[in-house]
Scaffold this motif. Structure first.
Motif: not given
Length: 216
Positions: A25-27, A39, A41
């Motif tokens: 999960q990356q943004k 990342d 999280e």
């Protein structure tokens, strides 16, 4: 880890800087001409995309991986600061393709073809590398792509595990190094016992290109 890549013919005037492997999960966040990928999280930075980079670094080669110098990295950090990002880029000038020596080898406990090797590289460092080549053996001089290397085909070498065993790099074949006339078959490149390939030194691609010069 610090990998920089610039290929304007493929993706435009964008310098891609990779600091860490991708996560599940990356943004991303964009400020000005800079995009930070992180990342989701942990908020750890994975890399940056610098758009319109030729206005900041005018001397890029534009053929894939770029070997930046400290002055260029300083300019990138200044650009990060100007766009309210942390100036967190740290240049890693150590060679990523080095001549290694296979000091030991044992069978992988969960594979009938993988081997766990201990390979001496530069700076008296010993790396554990899992290798599946059929011709790997102790006592060989080999070419090691260390973590942070970009292969000629654009693949990046990250820390990893093969069937649960940590592997910190890759022992390369001549084909993977894209040496001229390289054998198109499985098997790592075993270097000859010459002064051109000294254990612990950066692999000389020019000398490597001569290894198969008389072969087809």
């Amino acid at each position: 880890m610090f990998i920089a890549s610039y290929n304007p013919k493929s993706i435009g005037d964008v310098l891609v800087v990779v600091l860490r492997p991708d996560t599940i999960q990356q943004k991303s966040e964009k400020k000005g001409n800079v995009v930070r990928i992180f990342d989701a999280e942990s908020n750890t930075t994975l890399g940056y995309n610098f758009f319109g980079i030729s206005t900041v670094l005018a001397d890029l080669q534009g053929h894939g991986e770029e070997q930046l110098n400290q002055e260029q990295v300083d300019k990138l950090n200044k650009l990060l600061e100007e766009n309210d990002f942390d100036p967190e880029l740290i240049l890693d000038a150590n060679p990523k393709f080095v001549v290694g020596y296979v000091e030991s080898m044992k069978e992988h406990p969960d594979s009938d073809h993988l081997h766990i090797t201990k390979v001496k590289v530069d700076n008296d460092q010993e790396l554990q590398i899992v290798c599946g080549a059929p011709n790997i053996d102790e006592g060989q001089k080999v070419v090691v792509a260390k973590v942070g290397a970009m292969m000629p085909n654009g693949a990046m070498i990250f820390p990893g595990k093969l069937r649960g065993v940590e592997s910190m790099g890759m022992i390369c074949s001549a084909r993977e190094l894209e040496l001229p006339n390289a054998p198109q078959k499985r098997g790592i490149l075993v270097l000859p016992e010459t002064d051109a390939f000294e254990v612990g030194k950066e692999f000389n691609f020019v000398k490597g290109a001569e290894l198969f010069v008389n072969k087809v």
